[in-house]
Write a protein that holds these residues in place. Sequence first.
Motif, PDB file in Angstrom:
ATOM      1  N   PRO A 255       0.835  -1.204   0.000  1.00 51.89           N
ATOM      2  CA  PRO A 255       0.000   0.000   0.000  1.00 51.89           C
ATOM      3  C   PRO A 255       0.872   1.256   0.000  1.00 51.89           C
ATOM      4  O   PRO A 255       1.913   1.300   0.630  1.00 51.89           O
ATOM      5  N   GLY A 256       0.451   2.261  -0.735  1.00 52.66           N
ATOM      6  CA  GLY A 256       1.169   3.521  -0.766  1.00 52.66           C
ATOM      7  C   GLY A 256       2.277   3.583  -1.786  1.00 52.66           C
ATOM      8  O   GLY A 256       2.931   4.603  -1.932  1.00 52.66           O
ATOM      9  N   LEU A 257       2.516   2.512  -2.512  1.00 48.46           N
ATOM     10  CA  LEU A 257       3.623   2.475  -3.459  1.00 48.46           C
ATOM     11  C   LEU A 257       3.177   2.672  -4.898  1.00 48.46           C
ATOM     12  O   LEU A 257       3.991   2.821  -5.784  1.00 48.46           O
ATOM     13  N   SER A 258       1.887   2.728  -5.131  1.00 49.28           N
ATOM     14  CA  SER A 258       1.378   2.753  -6.502  1.00 49.28           C
ATOM     15  C   SER A 258       1.769   4.001  -7.284  1.00 49.28           C
ATOM     16  O   SER A 258       1.913   3.943  -8.496  1.00 49.28           O
ATOM     17  N   GLY A 259       1.972   5.143  -6.642  1.00 44.92           N
ATOM     18  CA  GLY A 259       2.265   6.359  -7.381  1.00 44.92           C
ATOM     19  C   GLY A 259       3.722   6.769  -7.368  1.00 44.92           C
ATOM     20  O   GLY A 259       4.091   7.756  -7.985  1.00 44.92           O
ATOM     21  N   SER A 260       4.575   6.039  -6.682  1.00 40.03           N
ATOM     22  CA  SER A 260       5.983   6.436  -6.600  1.00 40.03           C
ATOM     23  C   SER A 260       6.834   5.555  -7.502  1.00 40.03           C
ATOM     24  O   SER A 260       6.419   4.479  -7.920  1.00 40.03           O
ATOM     25  N   THR A 261       8.027   6.035  -7.777  1.00 43.52           N
ATOM     26  CA  THR A 261       8.989   5.255  -8.556  1.00 43.52           C
ATOM     27  C   THR A 261      10.057   4.761  -7.593  1.00 43.52           C
ATOM     28  O   THR A 261      10.838   5.561  -7.066  1.00 43.52           O
TER      29      THR A 261
ATOM     30  N   ARG B 241      13.435   3.373  -6.012  1.00 43.14           N
ATOM     31  CA  ARG B 241      14.863   3.458  -6.327  1.00 43.14           C
ATOM     32  C   ARG B 241      15.459   2.084  -6.070  1.00 43.14           C
ATOM     33  O   ARG B 241      15.239   1.492  -5.017  1.00 43.14           O
ATOM     34  N   VAL B 242      16.217   1.601  -7.012  1.00 42.62           N
ATOM     35  CA  VAL B 242      16.782   0.258  -6.929  1.00 42.62           C
ATOM     36  C   VAL B 242      18.298   0.354  -6.810  1.00 42.62           C
ATOM     37  O   VAL B 242      18.961   0.992  -7.625  1.00 42.62           O
TER      38      VAL B 242
ATOM     39  N   TRP C 293      11.527   3.554  -1.499  1.00 50.69           N
ATOM     40  CA  TRP C 293      10.510   4.420  -2.090  1.00 50.69           C
ATOM     41  C   TRP C 293      10.036   5.431  -1.050  1.00 50.69           C
ATOM     42  O   TRP C 293      10.221   5.251   0.148  1.00 50.69           O
ATOM     43  N   GLU C 294       9.435   6.497  -1.565  1.00 47.99           N
ATOM     44  CA  GLU C 294       8.842   7.517  -0.691  1.00 47.99           C
ATOM     45  C   GLU C 294       7.723   8.190  -1.456  1.00 47.99           C
ATOM     46  O   GLU C 294       7.880   8.562  -2.620  1.00 47.99           O
ATOM     47  N   GLU C 295       6.587   8.311  -0.788  1.00 47.33           N
ATOM     48  CA  GLU C 295       5.437   8.975  -1.393  1.00 47.33           C
ATOM     49  C   GLU C 295       4.610   9.606  -0.286  1.00 47.33           C
ATOM     50  O   GLU C 295       4.036   8.900   0.554  1.00 47.33           O
ATOM     51  N   GLY C 296       4.568  10.916  -0.269  1.00 45.38           N
ATOM     52  CA  GLY C 296       3.792  11.603   0.749  1.00 45.38           C
ATOM     53  C   GLY C 296       4.238  11.215   2.142  1.00 45.38           C
ATOM     54  O   GLY C 296       5.399  11.310   2.487  1.00 45.38           O
ATOM     55  N   GLY C 297       3.304  10.741   2.951  1.00 47.19           N
ATOM     56  CA  GLY C 297       3.601  10.341   4.318  1.00 47.19           C
ATOM     57  C   GLY C 297       3.938   8.867   4.454  1.00 47.19           C
ATOM     58  O   GLY C 297       3.701   8.272   5.501  1.00 47.19           O
ATOM     59  N   TYR C 298       4.491   8.290   3.399  1.00 44.11           N
ATOM     60  CA  TYR C 298       4.799   6.855   3.400  1.00 44.11           C
ATOM     61  C   TYR C 298       6.165   6.649   2.766  1.00 44.11           C
ATOM     62  O   TYR C 298       6.426   7.125   1.665  1.00 44.11           O
TER      63      TYR C 298
ATOM     64  N   SER D  18      17.407 -17.086   1.145  1.00 40.33           N
ATOM     65  CA  SER D  18      17.629 -15.668   1.387  1.00 40.33           C
ATOM     66  C   SER D  18      16.728 -15.204   2.522  1.00 40.33           C
ATOM     67  O   SER D  18      15.870 -15.949   2.998  1.00 40.33           O
ATOM     68  N   GLU D  19      16.953 -13.982   2.933  1.00 37.37           N
ATOM     69  CA  GLU D  19      16.085 -13.353   3.921  1.00 37.37           C
ATOM     70  C   GLU D  19      15.707 -11.990   3.366  1.00 37.37           C
ATOM     71  O   GLU D  19      16.552 -11.255   2.858  1.00 37.37           O
ATOM     72  N   VAL D  20      14.436 -11.676   3.436  1.00 35.09           N
ATOM     73  CA  VAL D  20      13.954 -10.392   2.944  1.00 35.09           C
ATOM     74  C   VAL D  20      13.421  -9.604   4.133  1.00 35.09           C
ATOM     75  O   VAL D  20      12.752 -10.149   5.007  1.00 35.09           O
ATOM     76  N   THR D  21      13.796  -8.333   4.169  1.00 38.25           N
ATOM     77  CA  THR D  21      13.342  -7.436   5.230  1.00 38.25           C
ATOM     78  C   THR D  21      12.636  -6.258   4.582  1.00 38.25           C
ATOM     79  O   THR D  21      13.142  -5.683   3.619  1.00 38.25           O
ATOM     80  N   ILE D  22      11.491  -5.926   5.119  1.00 39.62           N
ATOM     81  CA  ILE D  22      10.778  -4.746   4.658  1.00 39.62           C
ATOM     82  C   ILE D  22      10.551  -3.847   5.856  1.00 39.62           C
ATOM     83  O   ILE D  22      10.175  -4.306   6.934  1.00 39.62           O
TER      84      ILE D  22
END
Length: 114
Positions: A32-38, A40-41, A50-55, A69-73
Amino acid sequence: MTSYEHRAPVEMAAGELFDFLSRPGSLPQHLPGLSGSTPRVDHDRRRVSWEEGGYRGELTVVDAGAGRSEVTIAVATEEPGDVQRELEEALAAVVHRATAEADVKAASEQDTWY
């Protein structure tokens, strides 16, 4: 702004998992909140941010041994709700898609019909 983090082990090589997660379109439908941002990889660090508004957020993949592997978000948001649960569910969904795609690819590369 409140910060949340979730880590998960994945039965998939780190490079292969990151290749999937860093493709445009792999994350926005689940996070959620990632649909309008691009996003950075950073391929060297296996990091997508990523960053979009308050997210804002960051996803990192590390090698955890042969084929693992281990993935962290980690996200920071001002949005109310059960963000931790949503984060855990989103990560589970995107990892499921990554491993399913890898399984389909491996099956199609085999020289058998069964």
